[in-house]
Write a protein that holds these residues in place. Structure first.
Motif, short mmCIF file in Angstrom:
data_model
loop_
_atom_site.label_atom_id
_atom_site.label_comp_id
_atom_site.label_asym_id
_atom_site.label_seq_id
_atom_site.Cartn_x
_atom_site.Cartn_y
_atom_site.Cartn_z
N ASP A 46 0.90 -1.34 0.04
CA ASP A 46 0.05 -0.06 -0.04
C ASP A 46 0.78 1.35 0.07
O ASP A 46 0.27 2.36 -0.38
CB ASP A 46 -0.87 -0.02 1.34
N PRO A 62 3.06 4.18 -1.24
CA PRO A 62 3.20 4.81 -2.50
C PRO A 62 4.36 4.76 -3.07
O PRO A 62 4.72 4.58 -4.23
CB PRO A 62 2.96 6.37 -1.97
N VAL A 100 4.69 1.01 -4.57
CA VAL A 100 3.53 1.46 -5.80
C VAL A 100 4.46 1.96 -6.78
O VAL A 100 4.27 1.51 -8.00
CB VAL A 100 2.31 1.94 -5.23
N TYR A 112 -2.48 1.30 -8.90
CA TYR A 112 -1.70 2.71 -8.73
C TYR A 112 -2.69 3.85 -8.09
O TYR A 112 -2.32 4.81 -8.26
CB TYR A 112 -1.18 2.96 -10.17
N SER A 172 -3.34 4.63 -5.00
CA SER A 172 -2.56 5.51 -4.11
C SER A 172 -1.93 6.40 -4.62
O SER A 172 -1.71 7.64 -3.90
CB SER A 172 -1.75 4.40 -2.89
N LYS A 207 -2.60 8.52 -7.03
CA LYS A 207 -3.72 9.42 -7.55
C LYS A 207 -3.83 10.45 -6.26
O LYS A 207 -3.88 11.53 -6.43
CB LYS A 207 -4.68 8.82 -8.11
N GLU A 208 -3.94 9.99 -5.13
CA GLU A 208 -4.05 10.48 -3.87
C GLU A 208 -2.75 11.32 -3.44
O GLU A 208 -2.93 12.50 -2.91
CB GLU A 208 -4.40 9.44 -2.77
N GLU A 209 -1.70 10.67 -3.81
CA GLU A 209 -0.56 11.69 -3.37
C GLU A 209 -0.07 12.65 -4.27
O GLU A 209 0.55 13.68 -3.89
CB GLU A 209 0.65 10.43 -3.38
N THR A 250 -1.75 11.90 -13.29
CA THR A 250 -2.33 10.89 -12.29
C THR A 250 -3.87 11.37 -11.76
O THR A 250 -4.67 10.57 -11.62
CB THR A 250 -1.72 11.13 -10.87
#
Length: 537
Positions: A61, A63, A66, A178, A180, A182-184, A190
């Motif tokens: 999980d 980033p 990933v 991927y 995670s 997009k959140e970071e 992204t």
């Protein structure tokens, strides 16, 4: 979300006491063993095995892990694709113990490299620092198989473009892995929706096309491409009597004004005049029309200002409605998830490049009528799309005869641009208006220098043996000039007696020996040279 978000990414250590499986050593070893065994059809198995080895990383999980998964899988696809595309150059096979030592050394050189993944990576993935290290390691691996220095550098130089395309492909195929990232990270990559992602993939594919190898060479079109010159016809100024118009030859009523083709078309795009939305490139067989349109599409895709749709017309089925025909092409092509000409999904700006009007004209017995119907349908649709502002611009290429047959539909000033050869003699230059002295440059010298660098054959200009007046007609044309290079490299000599039939026969022999006899292209495996020539006839 912070605009400075990001994190350092390095090859994952043995977190949770899990063994490391994302290993470049194993990738290089697997590729080497396939090459040593001569199992030329097993490159996909190598890729699948290397990618399956990353499955455990997909459970992470964090980033950082990933991101490494995304980078590694994209690099694997890019490297395997490059090796597969140049497999015929892997002549000499090292023994497996030497290969083991090489792969240990290459992997060690990559282990300590740290990466930082932030907005800049997804805006400019070609600038990823690890790519330079991978390129160096990949070059060493290729040389181990007796690929010469120039070829190895040329192949590895294409890695960034292949990597970017693989990155888009991997993201599109496995978006759930991927999520995670997009959140970071807040980037156009992204945060792109499905439609935007399909455009990104397609534009990356356009850039990859000009990097793919030419006729079993280590290099692609981009490495040897020379910017083309062209001219447009401008009516001779001044009052002319009806008698003059009647008796003077058509060509003598016009002046030929020389320009740089790409510069002219970029200015046309930038201006975006809705009263001048269509440009036409005209040239003979082998004059560089398709090469130019591919390069121009790739360059515009890289700039990212205007979406580009590139349509080779031999893959296009014309219909009474251009929107429907484009919809079918896009669906069959498989990259775009939408028809960019659909009213509800149309982009604010779009450039469509239709390459090969003559190819369209070859479909069926009423060839000329098909081409004319297509041109008029394009004009009608372009006018409709541009009713209020410039939304659609179209570039069409075709051979001289088919463009001439449709010239009554292309009446705007500077609308038809005629491609010029690499070299125009001093006497011929008198027939042109060339205020920028573009024709003074002998572009054959530039091409041969690029070819020498890309192929490792150390040419710095057109060889003296080929710089003969009776060969000018051939060496001045892009395609024939390349065939001359193949023949010259193959035989270390070239007929210079002025007999064009002998010269063309020599070119055919060189192409057969260079491109098919040694490697045996599967389409004509076992075909003798006399039958090869007969097929071409």
């Amino acid at each position: 979300m912070s605009n400075t978000s990001g994190f350092s990414v390095s090859k994952p250590v043995a977190l949770w006491n899990k063994p490391i499986k994302a290993d470049f050593k194993e990738l290089f070893k697997s590729l080497g063993k396939v090459a040593i065994d001569g199992a030329l059809g097993k490159w996909e198995e190598v890729a699948k095995g290397a990618l399956d080895a990353t499955a455990a990383l997909g459970l992470a999980d964090a980033p950082e892990e990933v991101a490494w998964l995304l980078i590694y899988r994209s690099l694997v696809e890019a490297i395997v694709s490059l090796v597969k595309g140049n497999q015929e150059l892997l002549f000499e096979k090292p023994n497996e113990s030497d290969l083991e030592l090489l792969c240990d050394r290459l992997n060690h050189s990559l282990e300590s490299i740290e990466l930082r993944i932030d907005q800049d990576f997804f805006r400019r993935p070609k600038d990823l620092p690890i790519l330079e290290a991978i390129k160096a390691a990949f070059t060493d691996w290729l040389k181990y198989f007796s690929v010469n220095q120039a070829q190895a550098l040329t192949i590895s130089h294409r890695l960034p473009t292949y990597f970017v395309f693989a990155l888009h492909e991997e993201w599109a195929k496995h978006p759930e892995k991927y999520a995670s990232l997009k959140e970071e990270l807040d980037t156009p990559f992204t945060q792109a929706n499905e439609r935007e992602q399909s455009w990104q993939r397609y534009l990356a594919w356009l850039q990859k096309q000009v990097e793919e190898p030419m006729l079993l060479e280590a290099f692609g079109l981009k490495q040897v491409y020379v910017p083309l010159r062209a001219y447009y016809k401008q009516k001779v100024a001044g009052e002319k009597s009806e008698e003059f118009e009647r008796w003077v030859k058509e060509d003598e009523k016009y002046q030929r004004v020389v320009l740089d083709l790409e510069t002219e078309l970029e200015a046309w795009l930038e201006k975006g005049d809705r009263n001048d939305p269509i440009k036409v490139i005209s040239g003979g067989p082998g004059s560089g029309k398709s090469s130019f349109t591919k390069i121009f599409a790739a360059n515009q895709a890289e700039k990212g200002k205007i979406p580009v749709l590139f349509i080779p017309l031999h893959h296009f089925e014309p219909s009474d409605d251009l929107v429907d025909a484009v919809s079918k092409f896009v669906r069959d092509d498989g990259f775009l998830r939408h028809n960019p000409l659909d009213k509800d999904k149309a982009d604010s700006r779009l450039l469509i490049i239709f390459d090969g009007l003559d190819e369209l004209a070859m479909q069926g017995k009423i060839a000329t009528e098909i081409a004319q119907q297509f041109v008029r349908e394009v004009q009608i649709k372009v006018e409709r799309f541009n009713a209020h502002k410039t939304c659609l611009q179209v570039l069409i290429s075709g051979r001289e005869l088919v463009v001439q047959a449709n010239s009554s539909d292309f009446r705007q000033p500077q609308q038809i641009l005629h491609i010029l050869p690499y070299f125009v003699t001093e006497d011929e230059r008198k027939n042109y208006i060339d205020d920028r002295n573009l024709l003074q440059q002998d572009q054959r010298q530039i091409w041969w220098q690029k070819y020498g660098n890309a192929s490792g054959r150390a040419y710095d200009c057109l060889p003296e043996e080929l710089n003969q007046d009776n060969l000018t007609e051939i060496t001045a044309q892009p395609l024939l000039n390349y065939l001359v290079a193949l023949s010259f490299d193959q035989q270390k000599k070239f007929p210079t007696d002025g007999n064009l039939n002998a010269i063309y026969a020599n070119l055919l022999t060189a192409v057969y020996q260079r491109g098919w006899a040694g490697y045996q292209h599967p389409a004509i495996r076992g075909i003798e040279e006399k039958d090869f020539v007969r097929i071409l006839e």
